[in-house]
Design an enzyme around this catalytic site. Structure first.
Site, PDB file in Angstrom:
ATOM      1  N   GLU A 149      17.741 -30.095 -11.688  1.00 25.89           N
ATOM      2  CA  GLU A 149      17.418 -30.110 -10.188  1.00 25.89           C
ATOM      3  C   GLU A 149      16.491 -28.940 -10.236  1.00 25.89           C
ATOM      4  O   GLU A 149      16.626 -27.583 -10.927  1.00 25.89           O
ATOM      5  CB  GLU A 149      18.702 -29.837  -9.481  1.00 25.89           C
ATOM      6  CG  GLU A 149      18.323 -29.932  -8.111  1.00 25.89           C
ATOM      7  CD  GLU A 149      19.455 -29.625  -7.118  1.00 25.89           C
ATOM      8  OE1 GLU A 149      20.603 -29.489  -7.827  1.00 25.89           O
ATOM      9  OE2 GLU A 149      19.229 -29.566  -5.786  1.00 25.89           O
ATOM     10  N   GLU A 208      25.402 -28.844 -10.577  1.00 23.09           N
ATOM     11  CA  GLU A 208      26.727 -29.986 -10.205  1.00 23.09           C
ATOM     12  C   GLU A 208      26.428 -31.332 -11.052  1.00 23.09           C
ATOM     13  O   GLU A 208      27.004 -32.299 -10.378  1.00 23.09           O
ATOM     14  CB  GLU A 208      26.827 -30.228  -8.643  1.00 23.09           C
ATOM     15  CG  GLU A 208      25.538 -31.024  -8.160  1.00 23.09           C
ATOM     16  CD  GLU A 208      24.540 -29.935  -7.459  1.00 23.09           C
ATOM     17  OE1 GLU A 208      24.421 -28.846  -7.684  1.00 23.09           O
ATOM     18  OE2 GLU A 208      23.640 -30.420  -6.401  1.00 23.09           O
ATOM     19  N   GLU A 239      30.557 -26.468  -6.753  1.00 20.89           N
ATOM     20  CA  GLU A 239      29.823 -27.600  -7.576  1.00 20.89           C
ATOM     21  C   GLU A 239      30.611 -28.645  -7.627  1.00 20.89           C
ATOM     22  O   GLU A 239      30.341 -30.047  -7.726  1.00 20.89           O
ATOM     23  CB  GLU A 239      29.725 -26.970  -9.074  1.00 20.89           C
ATOM     24  CG  GLU A 239      28.998 -25.909  -9.020  1.00 20.89           C
ATOM     25  CD  GLU A 239      27.453 -25.883  -8.321  1.00 20.89           C
ATOM     26  OE1 GLU A 239      26.913 -26.720  -8.188  1.00 20.89           O
ATOM     27  OE2 GLU A 239      26.905 -24.597  -8.034  1.00 20.89           O
TER      28      GLU A 239
HETATM   29  N1  B3K Z   1      22.251 -27.623  -6.720  1.00 19.08           N
HETATM   30  C1  B3K Z   1      22.030 -26.380  -7.668  1.00 19.08           C
HETATM   31  C2  B3K Z   1      20.925 -25.518  -7.504  1.00 19.08           C
HETATM   32  C3  B3K Z   1      19.794 -26.182  -7.946  1.00 19.08           C
HETATM   33  C4  B3K Z   1      18.601 -25.039  -8.194  1.00 19.08           C
HETATM   34  C5  B3K Z   1      17.160 -25.591  -8.601  1.00 19.08           C
HETATM   35  N2  B3K Z   1      16.137 -24.481  -8.675  1.00 19.08           N
HETATM   36  C6  B3K Z   1      23.279 -25.678  -7.520  1.00 19.08           C
HETATM   37  C7  B3K Z   1      23.927 -25.816  -6.348  1.00 19.08           C
HETATM   38  O1  B3K Z   1      23.609 -25.424  -5.026  1.00 19.08           O
HETATM   39  O2  B3K Z   1      25.005 -26.131  -6.386  1.00 19.08           O
HETATM   40 ZN    ZN Z   2      24.895 -26.501  -4.132  1.00 21.68          ZN
END
Ligand code: B3K
Ligand code: ZN
Length: 848
Positions: free
Chosen positions: A123, A258, A292
């Site tokens: 991500e 996650e 997460e």
């Molecule tokens: N979804 C990830 C964050 C990703 C960051 C990318 N630069 C963690 C979170 O928010 O749970």
């Molecule tokens: Zn998140």
């Protein structure tokens, strides 16, 4: 993007669906540090109604070895961003083999190595660094993954299918976007447990860590099980695979990720033990594990159509993890700590050059939009929605959301619609919270006549580049009224502000009441009202506003000290002393009432009031206030300190943590009176990190930290996470004129590994957060940070870009500081080959 081409801006308005469905993805990884081969076999089906039929696959930094369609070799057209290829107008199989270099991947995006293990971070747009693929969240597919490598542990998403010597195969049946893909390979040990879901599914849980870290797993595992149970109890959401794996890695750009069935965590966000972690660490770990895990439904099962919708999963998941923490610990204390954080991180963003709506409308680099606005303001927006529709309707709307959108990639429109359909309410005005940047200011006037009390509100959002013409928003303002004797004459009511100016009347009162406005911080706004804070501090029934009253008194006192040289206000001293010694109140809450508004926040308040902030004067006022409070409660301190020592075996629960928080608040005041004797005794006898670190801070502040620092280093030099604290603390506790030298000396320490984001942040992040040190008059702080950002950018653009935000407040300061910051920003901007991430951040900050 090639480094020399102009950055491209992506717009929400330009969204077009991908022209193909992806029916299945098969990946094979042949792992080798500098030459990993990735073979993909993907079933594509053209969508009959597609408007854009171009077959474009993202791909960055890949060496294409071969490509085939239905078994026939093809020669796609390659660019720096991906490939295009002529494809049949019927379903077909795409096969490609690429080579990548995980060992050289210091950006920590895609497949990389950390301490000898392989791991991934996809991500937002990292999967394109692994293979050619439509790397966008609205393309969802099941994945089957085979890993070939000599490592004892080989993990990917979903359920294990089969494994043998040097290989393992995984299958994830739940269609997911590529950003949720993950792979881990290494010599890891597992801490195992199990969970049985409310649907009767037996789930094998494992937390994989490097050998030596086994003793730091139990708490994280318990937090996972608590989260799984909580999501069943509160949201009716059960886990949906046979295994749930978490892996701890040392090199990670943020807290955790996650990935479906295979969460990857920054070691600092999961590993904990009493000896090595503070109470604050434990609480943060519990919250991140929950966050997460909760993404499994809010993010994974229901994902985002495009990255502009990021708040759809992040705002909601932050809101859910805050509810979880409130349930596990103390709701008022969690609310206070979240508001402190919101004001410290989100307000400056919303009121400065980086302001953007909760749902941004354009970006160059999406990684720059994982912000406090998207996350924390995004969560506040959901809290307001819940307040407005009520708890029952919120629960029904969420059920509908899960029913209606499971398996889909959604938008904020979908989210709002479930609330409209559940309640019959028109939420179009409320939706402005998603499209308007800026913190609304709410000014209040009141009057009392013939037994009727009237509150008149005016709302105004300062215009910004992101939102030049803000319109009135729907603001839920929770209000209660207290009688002159302090008794509540009207319990909390939620007033709905929808217009620029609006009045609410409360008839039938015997006497003019004292209002308690914005209880529980019911909306993320700045309240302009000269409240009777001393009265509210003594009598308010709303714990948040009672704390807020103490904070307001402290703030006013500090501002008067800074601007007029006033002595600390007696009403603040008396009020706080009263709370501090009120044994009926939760110790954690009492500790919070002692905390002063941060120095950077005071600078913002001064600037908003038209006064140029002087960081040294702010620092001095802070010190004077702390000293005055210590004097004021001097007699009570030894007793308070003694009463808040914990005899029982260490537990990181709310009760013990609260006790230690108040005990350590007492210690920091005591240190001002006894020169550090109590702190030295605590340091010598500490059996947990909370006590040891607090004692160490106080010894440094008292000017007698050298021996303790050396002892701490000798004791902990083998432990990376504890050494991060050692680096950070010295910077945080440095005097302003010494902060830059301290940070510089630490960057020369043999354990300063600047390529490790945790160590970089511990040292330079702490420095940027040292208000008076960073803003030193001679500009040395600005130069120090800029030098390090220039050094880090080619190695790790994401972490560099994130830390540029230290410069976002430049407009607050005097012309000399402003021009010194501009000079550093220009120097960074002109660095040849600067990353897209950092270029975007610097440009936005400069052009405010
Ligand atoms: N979804 C990830 C964050 C990703 C960051 C990318 N630069 C963690 C979170 O928010 O749970
Ligand atoms: Zn998140």
């Amino acid at each position: 993007m090639p480094k020399d081409s102009a950055p491209q801006t992506i717009y929400l308005a330009d969204y077009t669906p991908f022209g193909f469905d992806v029916d299945s993805v098969h990946l094979t990884f042949d792992l080798a540090p500098s030459a990993t081969r990735v073979t993909s076999r993907i079933r594509f089906a053209p969508k009959p109604d597609a408007t854009d039929k171009t077959f474009f696959l993202h791909g960055e930094g890949l060496s294409l070895i071969s490509a085939k369609i239905d078994g026939e070799p093809v020669t796609p057209e390659l660019t720096a961003e991906g490939l295009t290829c002529a494809v049949p107008n019927v379903p077909f199989t795409w096969e490609a083999e690429v080579q990548i270099d995980p060992a050289a991947n210091t950006a920590l995006e895609g497949l990389y190595q950390s301490g000898g293990m392989y791991c991934t971070q996809c991500e937002a747009e990292g999967f394109r660094k692994i293979t050619y693929y439509p790397d966008r969240p609205d393309v969802m597919s099941s994945f089957t993954v085979r890993i070939n490598g000599p490592h004892p542990v080989l993990l990917s998403n979903g359920n294990p299918v089969a494994s043998g010597d040097g290989w393992a195969e995984w299958h994830d049946p739940w269609p997911k976007p590529a950003y949720l893909f993950a792979l881990v390979a290494g010599e890891l040990v597992a801490h195992r447990d199990t969970f049985t879901t409310m649907e009767g599914r037996h789930v094998d849980l494992a937390l994989y860590v490097r050998p030596g870290d086994e003793g730091k797993c139990a708490f994280g595992m318990q937090a996972l099980k608590d989260s799984m149970k909580w999501d069943e109890d509160v949201y009716g959401r059960a886990y949906d695979l046979d295994v749930f794996n978490i892996v701890a890695v040392d090199d990670f750009n943020m807290g955790a990720m996650e990935n479906k069935g295979l969460n990857i965590f920054n070691a600092s966000a999961v590993l904990a033990s009493a000896e090595t972690s503070t109470d604050t660490n434990f609480e943060r770990i519990e919250a991140i594990i929950a966050h997460e895990y909760f993404h499994n439904w809010t993010g994974n099962r229901i994902t985002c159509r495009d990255w502009f919708q990021l708040c759809l999963k992040e705002g909601l998941t932050v809101f859910r993890d805050a509810q979880f923490t409130s349930d596990m610990r103390s709701a008022p204390v969690k609310r206070i700590s979240d508001v402190i954080d919101l004001r410290a991180r989100q307000f400056p963003e919303d009121q400065g050059p980086l302001a953007h709506p909760v749902r941004p409308e354009s970006f160059q680099e999406i990684n720059n939009f994982y912000t406090a606005t998207v996350y924390e303001k995004g969560a506040e927006v959901i809290g307001m929605l819940k307040t407005l529709v009520g708890d029952d309707a919120y629960a029904r709307a969420l059920d509908l959301y899960f029913d209606r959108h499971d398996g889909q990639a959604c938008t904020i429109e979908d989210w709002i619609k479930v609330f409209e359909d559940t309640t019959g309410r028109d939420l179009s005005q409320f939706k402005r919270w998603y499209s308007q940047a800026g913190t609304p200011r709410v000014a209040v006037e009141d009057s009392f006549e013939d037994g009727t009390y009237t509150l008149t509100f005016r709302q105004h959002t300062p215009p910004s580049a992101a939102t030049p013409d803000p319109q009135p928003q729907v603001i839920p303002v929770a209000v209660g009224l207290l009688g002159p004797d302090g008794a509540e004459v009207l319990g909390t009511q939620v007033l709905e502000l929808t217009q620029d100016r609006q009045s609410f009347s409360f008839p039938g009162l015997d006497a003019r009441p004292v209002p308690s406005i914005l209880r529980g911080f019911s909306a993320p706004v700045v309240l302009d009202y000269a409240a009777n804070d001393a009265f509210l501090l003594a009598h308010d029934t709303d714990p948040f506003n009672r704390w807020e009253a103490a904070r307001n008194l402290g703030k006013a006192s500090l501002l008067a000290a800074i601007t007029q040289g006033d002595a600390p206000d007696a009403a603040w001293l008396d009020g706080v002393a009263g709370i501090l010694t009120d044994a009926t109140l939760d110790p954690a809450y009492r500790a919070y009432t002692l905390s002063l508004p941060g120095q950077s926040q005071l600078a913002a308040d001064l600037a908003n009031a038209g006064t140029t902030p002087d960081p040294d004067a702010i620092w001095a006022a802070h010190e004077a206030h702390r000293a005055a409070l210590a004097e004021r409660v001097a007699d009570a301190l030894p007793g308070l300190y003694a009463a808040h020592q914990v005899d029982a075996p260490y537990a990181p629960d709310a009760e013990q943590s609260g006790k230690r928080a108040l005990g350590n608040a007492a210690l920091s005041m005591l240190t001002r009176l006894d020169g550090g004797d109590t702190a030295q005794a605590q340091f010598d006898h500490a059996s947990n990190m909370t006590q040891q670190l607090s004692a160490l801070s106080n010894l440094i502040r008292a000017g007698r930290g050298d021996a303790a620092l050396a002892q701490f280093e000798a004791q902990w030099k083998h432990d990376r996470l504890v050494m991060d604290k050692w680096f950070g603390l010295q910077v945080m506790e440095a005097r302003p004129d010494d902060a830059a030298d301290t940070a510089t000396a630490l960057t020369k320490h043999s354990d300063f590994n600047w390529k490790n984001p945790n160590r970089f942040r511990a040292t330079l992040g702490a420095f940027a957060a040292h208000h008076a040190g960073f803003h030193a008059k001679d500009g040395s702080g600005y130069t120090l940070l800029a030098n390090w950002l220039i050094t880090l950018d080619p190695v790790n653009p994401q972490t560099t870009a994130r830390m540029c935000s230290a410069f976002q407040t430049w407009r607050r300061y005097d012309a000399i500081r402003g021009s010194m910051i501009q000079k550093e920003l220009t120097r960074i901007a002109e660095t040849p080959g600067l990353s897209r991430d950092t270029t975007e951040m610097i440009t936005r900050i400069q052009n405010a």
